[in-house]
Design an enzyme around this catalytic site. Sequence first.
Site, PDB file in Angstrom:
ATOM      1  N   ASN A 146      37.548  47.695  53.592  1.00 51.96           N
ATOM      2  CA  ASN A 146      36.852  48.897  53.112  1.00 51.96           C
ATOM      3  C   ASN A 146      37.552  50.183  53.537  1.00 51.96           C
ATOM      4  O   ASN A 146      37.477  51.196  52.841  1.00 51.96           O
ATOM      5  CB  ASN A 146      35.394  48.896  53.571  1.00 51.96           C
ATOM      6  N   HIS A 191      32.508  39.123  57.911  1.00 50.71           N
ATOM      7  CA  HIS A 191      32.337  39.963  56.727  1.00 50.71           C
ATOM      8  C   HIS A 191      32.905  39.255  55.500  1.00 50.71           C
ATOM      9  O   HIS A 191      34.120  39.080  55.364  1.00 50.71           O
ATOM     10  CB  HIS A 191      33.015  41.330  56.937  1.00 50.71           C
ATOM     11  N   SER A 250      29.104  45.484  56.491  1.00 52.94           N
ATOM     12  CA  SER A 250      30.389  46.056  56.090  1.00 52.94           C
ATOM     13  C   SER A 250      30.606  47.384  56.786  1.00 52.94           C
ATOM     14  O   SER A 250      31.672  47.968  56.680  1.00 52.94           O
ATOM     15  CB  SER A 250      30.438  46.234  54.572  1.00 52.94           C
TER      16      SER A 250
HETATM   17  N1  CAA Z   1      29.134  33.161  42.170  1.00 55.15           N
HETATM   18  C1  CAA Z   1      29.877  32.072  42.033  1.00 55.15           C
HETATM   19  N2  CAA Z   1      30.924  31.981  41.209  1.00 55.15           N
HETATM   20  C2  CAA Z   1      31.208  33.067  40.462  1.00 55.15           C
HETATM   21  C3  CAA Z   1      30.466  34.248  40.539  1.00 55.15           C
HETATM   22  C4  CAA Z   1      29.377  34.259  41.443  1.00 55.15           C
HETATM   23  N3  CAA Z   1      28.618  35.343  41.597  1.00 55.15           N
HETATM   24  N4  CAA Z   1      30.998  35.145  39.682  1.00 55.15           N
HETATM   25  C5  CAA Z   1      32.036  34.545  39.092  1.00 55.15           C
HETATM   26  N5  CAA Z   1      32.176  33.297  39.566  1.00 55.15           N
HETATM   27  C6  CAA Z   1      33.194  32.322  39.214  1.00 55.15           C
HETATM   28  C7  CAA Z   1      33.046  31.856  37.790  1.00 55.15           C
HETATM   29  O1  CAA Z   1      32.147  30.774  37.696  1.00 55.15           O
HETATM   30  C8  CAA Z   1      34.462  31.448  37.454  1.00 55.15           C
HETATM   31  O2  CAA Z   1      34.702  30.166  38.005  1.00 55.15           O
HETATM   32  P1  CAA Z   1      35.749  29.154  37.340  1.00 55.15           P
HETATM   33  O3  CAA Z   1      37.072  29.848  37.296  1.00 55.15           O
HETATM   34  O4  CAA Z   1      35.731  28.009  38.273  1.00 55.15           O
HETATM   35  O5  CAA Z   1      35.200  28.847  35.981  1.00 55.15           O
HETATM   36  C9  CAA Z   1      35.321  32.454  38.241  1.00 55.15           C
HETATM   37  O6  CAA Z   1      34.482  32.963  39.281  1.00 55.15           O
HETATM   38  C10 CAA Z   1      35.811  33.577  37.381  1.00 55.15           C
HETATM   39  O7  CAA Z   1      34.661  34.199  36.814  1.00 55.15           O
HETATM   40  P2  CAA Z   1      34.580  34.731  35.319  1.00 55.15           P
HETATM   41  O8  CAA Z   1      35.479  33.900  34.455  1.00 55.15           O
HETATM   42  O9  CAA Z   1      33.161  34.850  34.938  1.00 55.15           O
HETATM   43  O10 CAA Z   1      35.074  36.220  35.389  1.00 55.15           O
HETATM   44  P3  CAA Z   1      36.429  36.825  35.907  1.00 55.15           P
HETATM   45  O11 CAA Z   1      37.597  35.942  35.695  1.00 55.15           O
HETATM   46  O12 CAA Z   1      36.434  38.176  35.320  1.00 55.15           O
HETATM   47  O13 CAA Z   1      36.213  36.945  37.497  1.00 55.15           O
HETATM   48  C11 CAA Z   1      35.501  38.047  39.439  1.00 55.15           C
HETATM   49  C12 CAA Z   1      35.129  37.611  38.029  1.00 55.15           C
HETATM   50  C13 CAA Z   1      35.736  36.830  40.317  1.00 55.15           C
HETATM   51  C14 CAA Z   1      34.337  38.851  39.976  1.00 55.15           C
HETATM   52  C15 CAA Z   1      36.830  38.904  39.358  1.00 55.15           C
HETATM   53  O14 CAA Z   1      36.691  39.919  38.406  1.00 55.15           O
HETATM   54  C16 CAA Z   1      37.226  39.506  40.665  1.00 55.15           C
HETATM   55  O15 CAA Z   1      37.815  38.871  41.518  1.00 55.15           O
HETATM   56  N6  CAA Z   1      36.897  40.831  40.846  1.00 55.15           N
HETATM   57  C17 CAA Z   1      37.176  41.555  42.061  1.00 55.15           C
HETATM   58  C18 CAA Z   1      36.062  41.304  43.048  1.00 55.15           C
HETATM   59  C19 CAA Z   1      36.287  42.015  44.336  1.00 55.15           C
HETATM   60  O16 CAA Z   1      37.231  42.765  44.542  1.00 55.15           O
HETATM   61  N7  CAA Z   1      35.370  41.792  45.272  1.00 55.15           N
HETATM   62  C20 CAA Z   1      35.378  42.450  46.548  1.00 55.15           C
HETATM   63  C21 CAA Z   1      34.483  43.637  46.497  1.00 55.15           C
HETATM   64  S1  CAA Z   1      34.501  44.524  48.013  1.00 55.15           S
HETATM   65  C22 CAA Z   1      33.353  43.729  48.940  1.00 55.15           C
HETATM   66  O17 CAA Z   1      32.686  42.815  48.559  1.00 55.15           O
HETATM   67  C23 CAA Z   1      33.252  44.214  50.326  1.00 55.15           C
HETATM   68  C24 CAA Z   1      32.259  45.246  50.663  1.00 55.15           C
HETATM   69  O18 CAA Z   1      31.892  45.347  51.804  1.00 55.15           O
HETATM   70  C25 CAA Z   1      31.797  46.243  49.667  1.00 55.15           C
END
Ligand code: CAA
Length: 282
Positions: A190, A140, A119
Site C-alpha cells: 500500500n 495482510h 492494511s
Molecule cells: N474469489 C475467488 N476466485 C476469484 C474471485 C474471488 N473473489 N474473483 C475472481 N476469481 C477467480 C476466477 O474464478 C478466475 O479463476 P480461474 O482462472 O481459475 O477460472 C480468476 O480468478 C480470474 O477471474 P476472472 O476471469 O473473473 O477475471 P480476471 O481475469 O479479470 O481477474 C482479478 C480478476 C483476479 C481480480 C484480476 O483482475 C486481478 O488480479 N486484479 C488485480 C487485483 C489486485 O491488484 N488486488 C490487490 C488489491 S490491493 C489489496 O487488496 C490490499 C489492500 O490493503 C487494499
Amino acid sequence: MGIRKVGVVGCGLMGSGIVQTAASCGFEVKVREVNDQFLAKGLSKIEGVLAGAVKKEKMTAAEKDAVMARISGTTRVEDLADCDLVIEAVNENVELKQDLWRRLDALCPATTLFASNTSSIPIRVQAQVTARPDRFVGLHFFNPVPVMKLVEVIRAETTSEATYQAAMEFSKALGKTPVTCIDTAGFIVNRLLVPYLFDAVRALEAGIATAEDIDTGMKLGCGHPMGPLALLDFVGLDTALAISHILFDAFGFPHYKAPKLLEKLVSEGKLGRKSGEGIYKY
Ligand code: CAA
C-alpha cells in the site's frame, strides 16, 4: 507450526476469502460474524465461488463439499476459544479491533496465535492490549484472497521468532508467497500502490484522458491485470481514503494526500464496486 484449527473474525470481502483459502488448504476453520444475516451472506459467497470452480471442473463436487464441511460459522466470539490461530478481518477501526483482541485474549489459551489482516492499523497498537504481544503478528492478504498469491507478514518489534516462523509457514501452507515487513504504515504494497492509484485520479481530474483510456494505458502498456481506476473501485474508495490518511499522518508526503475527486466521491457514498458506483458505474 502446530496450526490446525483457524478462527477468522469477519466474513466480509477479506474474511470470506481467508476462510475459503484456509479450508481449501485443509485447515478446519471457524468463522465469526456479528449476526446470522452477515454470516449467511459470507458463507453463501464462499459456496458460490466453489460452485463456480466445480462448474469449471477445477474441483469435484465431493471436494467442494469437503471444503464446506471444514468451515463452521458462529456469531459467538467464545466459539473461537479452541483455535490455534485467530485472524481478524473486521473493519479498520482501532477500538473495534482492540476490543475484539481483549475479549479473545481472555478466552483463548496462551498458546493461541493472534494475527491481524489490517492494511493500516499498526500491529503494536493491537498487540499491546493483549498479554501475548510475542504471539501477535500481521498477516495482510490481498483481494481476492483465493487468487492473489501474496501475504505480507508483519513482524512487529514484539513478535517472537517462533510466531514469525509459524506465520511464514502458515502462509506457505495456504499456497501463498509471504514477504516480510516491519510494522510500518502501509507495509510494502500500500505504501507504493496508494500514490500510484491517486496519481491516476489526479490524471483524470486534470483531463489528460478518459478513465477508460487511463486504465487501458496501464493494462496494455504495463501488463497490469486491471487499470488503476478500476483497481481503486475494486479496493473501495473509502478504504483507499482511510489508508491514505494513515500514510499521510505517518510520512507527510503530499503524494499520500487524497485527490479532491476521491474525497468527493466518498462523501457522496460512491465507494466503488461494493456500492454500485465509484469512478465507474456498475
Ligand atoms: N474469489 C475467488 N476466485 C476469484 C474471485 C474471488 N473473489 N474473483 C475472481 N476469481 C477467480 C476466477 O474464478 C478466475 O479463476 P480461474 O482462472 O481459475 O477460472 C480468476 O480468478 C480470474 O477471474 P476472472 O476471469 O473473473 O477475471 P480476471 O481475469 O479479470 O481477474 C482479478 C480478476 C483476479 C481480480 C484480476 O483482475 C486481478 O488480479 N486484479 C488485480 C487485483 C489486485 O491488484 N488486488 C490487490 C488489491 S490491493 C489489496 O487488496 C490490499 C489492500 O490493503 C487494499
